[in-house]
Design a protein around this motif. Structure first.
Motif, PDB file in Angstrom:
ATOM      1  N   GLU A  97      53.528  20.526  62.288  1.00 14.07           N
ATOM      2  CA  GLU A  97      54.567  19.692  61.682  1.00 14.07           C
ATOM      3  C   GLU A  97      53.986  18.574  60.818  1.00 14.07           C
ATOM      4  O   GLU A  97      54.529  18.246  59.750  1.00 14.07           O
ATOM      5  CB  GLU A  97      55.435  19.086  62.787  1.00 14.07           C
ATOM      6  N   ASP A 100      49.278  18.969  56.289  1.00 11.81           N
ATOM      7  CA  ASP A 100      49.615  19.430  54.939  1.00 11.81           C
ATOM      8  C   ASP A 100      48.420  19.996  54.171  1.00 11.81           C
ATOM      9  O   ASP A 100      48.556  20.433  53.033  1.00 11.81           O
ATOM     10  CB  ASP A 100      50.264  18.318  54.123  1.00 11.81           C
ATOM     11  N   PHE A 151      55.607  25.224  62.790  1.00 14.00           N
ATOM     12  CA  PHE A 151      55.959  23.940  62.191  1.00 14.00           C
ATOM     13  C   PHE A 151      57.196  23.301  62.839  1.00 14.00           C
ATOM     14  O   PHE A 151      57.360  22.086  62.793  1.00 14.00           O
ATOM     15  CB  PHE A 151      56.294  24.127  60.698  1.00 14.00           C
ATOM     16  N   THR A 155      61.002  22.353  59.199  1.00 18.55           N
ATOM     17  CA  THR A 155      59.764  21.974  58.516  1.00 18.55           C
ATOM     18  C   THR A 155      59.087  23.183  57.897  1.00 18.55           C
ATOM     19  O   THR A 155      58.529  23.106  56.792  1.00 18.55           O
ATOM     20  CB  THR A 155      58.808  21.277  59.496  1.00 18.55           C
ATOM     21  N   THR A 159      58.309  23.428  54.034  1.00 19.95           N
ATOM     22  CA  THR A 159      56.898  23.578  53.655  1.00 19.95           C
ATOM     23  C   THR A 159      56.705  24.800  52.764  1.00 19.95           C
ATOM     24  O   THR A 159      55.897  24.792  51.831  1.00 19.95           O
ATOM     25  CB  THR A 159      56.011  23.675  54.911  1.00 19.95           C
ATOM     26  N   THR A 162      57.693  23.314  49.406  1.00 29.20           N
ATOM     27  CA  THR A 162      57.011  22.119  48.878  1.00 29.20           C
ATOM     28  C   THR A 162      55.498  22.180  48.973  1.00 29.20           C
ATOM     29  O   THR A 162      54.798  21.490  48.230  1.00 29.20           O
ATOM     30  CB  THR A 162      57.497  20.861  49.632  1.00 29.20           C
ATOM     31  N   ASN A 163      54.983  23.008  49.888  1.00 32.58           N
ATOM     32  CA  ASN A 163      53.537  23.127  50.068  1.00 32.58           C
ATOM     33  C   ASN A 163      53.217  24.584  50.429  1.00 32.58           C
ATOM     34  O   ASN A 163      52.802  24.884  51.545  1.00 32.58           O
ATOM     35  CB  ASN A 163      53.063  22.170  51.169  1.00 32.58           C
ATOM     36  N   TYR A 167      51.856  26.666  53.989  1.00 31.29           N
ATOM     37  CA  TYR A 167      52.667  27.656  54.714  1.00 31.29           C
ATOM     38  C   TYR A 167      51.949  28.998  54.761  1.00 31.29           C
ATOM     39  O   TYR A 167      51.867  29.637  55.815  1.00 31.29           O
ATOM     40  CB  TYR A 167      54.043  27.809  54.057  1.00 31.29           C
TER      41      TYR A 167
END
Length: 348
Positions: A97, A100, A151, A155, A159, A162-163, A167
């Motif tokens: 969680e 990143d 996560f 989340t 993710t 956004t990332n 992931y």
């Protein structure tokens, strides 16, 4: 007259069968006492023989300090967030969680399936199956589900957007775990197994849980690896996803699946009538008999009537089964008896 394996294989091929193929699924342990009591038998094995279904499921013998089921192999949940110590959930905040950086995947204690998957027990289990049965390994390999646990579901999905590198890094580690575990299982059962059950739930009652393009972009590459691995061992693949997954059916067949499970009868667009209209002869299915309302609230005569209607649409190409793999104790045993007696007595 066909044996179970012959009927199963002919059904998958949409070829003629002597009677429809059927499968009781994987009854929840809480439902088994009611079933054995109803039929005056001692074990679920005896119930299966009496009902004369066609698939013999073989569970993966996985034993670790964390879980005795491979579907719970990853200890992702934050312990202080669980209501019960052994709880498994997709929504509780997970280990990743707060991470990143894709390099942070190394901070989790990833299990090695070779330490916990018992190859000798796998071999013993597959050798208990009669040669006339269709033997099916229950592998699941739910890499999407596990990524949600890794996560916490909300989340995980944010993710993904956004990332994506983060992931994908977690998803790849999960997928590689299953590829290694499944190889151990396949090697131990080589030449003895007919099919495997793989899957991830993408559907709610009314539609997909996320955009189909996201599933195709992020999830299906791993699904393809898992299906290709099973195919390399000459196995048929039953792919499971509960709920309304109509927009993905063509994709799943395109990935190499032979059977889609289940036809969740009351989910949007998943009725036998609609599936027949769009996909008859294009692949095989399993399910179709509503286990949300009909089998719970209906009479035995209601169940018999619906079974005949379903078979009229799919005399082959459908393994007739409750529309949920785990029979629950709210289904009266007499309705289960009605389902399977109707199938057994329906000549084609």
């Amino acid at each position: 007259m066909m044996n179970h394996k012959e009927r199963f294989l002919a059904t998958i091929a949409n070829a003629p069968v002597d009677r429809p193929a059927s499968w009781i699924g994987l009854p929840d342990p809480s439902a088994i006492p009611g079933l054995t009591r109803h039929f005056g038998l001692n074990t679920m094995e005896e119930v299966k023989i009496l009902l004369d279904d066609d698939i013999y499921p073989i569970e993966v013998p996985y034993y670790s300090s964390h879980s005795n089921h491979i579907a719970g192999a990853f200890d992702f949940a934050k312990r202080d967030q669980l209501k019960l110590p052994g709880e498994r959930t997709l929504t509780t905040p997970g280990f990743f969680e707060d991470y990143d950086d894709p390099a942070d995947v190394a901070k989790f204690n990833w299990p090695d399936p070779a330490k916990y998957l018992d190859g000798e027990e796998t071999y013993r289990r597959v050798n208990t199956v009669g040669s006339d049965y269709a033997s099916m390994g229950i592998l699941w390999s739910s890499h999407f589900h596990d990524s949600c646990s890794a996560f916490g579901m909300e989340t995980a999905l944010t993710t993904m957007l956004t990332n994506p590198e983060m992931y994908r890094a977690v998803l790849t580690k999960i997928t590689n775990f299953y590829l290694k575990a499944n190889e151990i299982f396949y090697e131990a059962t080589k030449g003895k197994l007919d099919a495997v059950l793989l899957g991830d739930d993408f559907g709610s009652q009314t539609g997909l849980m996320l955009d189909p393009e996201l599933i195709r972009q992020y999830i299906f590459p791993g699904t393809k690896l898992l299906i290709d691995q099973a195919k390399s061992y000459g196995l048929k693949v039953m792919y499971h996803s509960c709920g309304s997954i109509f927009p993905l059916i063509e994709d799943i067949f395109g990935l190499g699946a032979d059977i889609i499970h289940p036809l969740q009868a009351r989910a949007t667009d998943m009725s036998v009538e609609n599936i027949h209209k769009h996909f008859s002869g294009k692949g095989a299915f399993c399910g179709g008999i509503d286990a949300q309302y009909l089998m719970v609230e209906g009479t035995s005569e209601d169940v018999k009537k619906r079974v005949h209607e379903v078979i009229d649409f799919f005399p082959t190409g459908l393994i007739v089964s409750p529309s949920y793999e785990a029979l629950l104790p709210d289904i009266p045993p007499e309705n289960i008896e009605a389902l399977f007696k109707t199938v057994a007595n329906r000549k084609l």
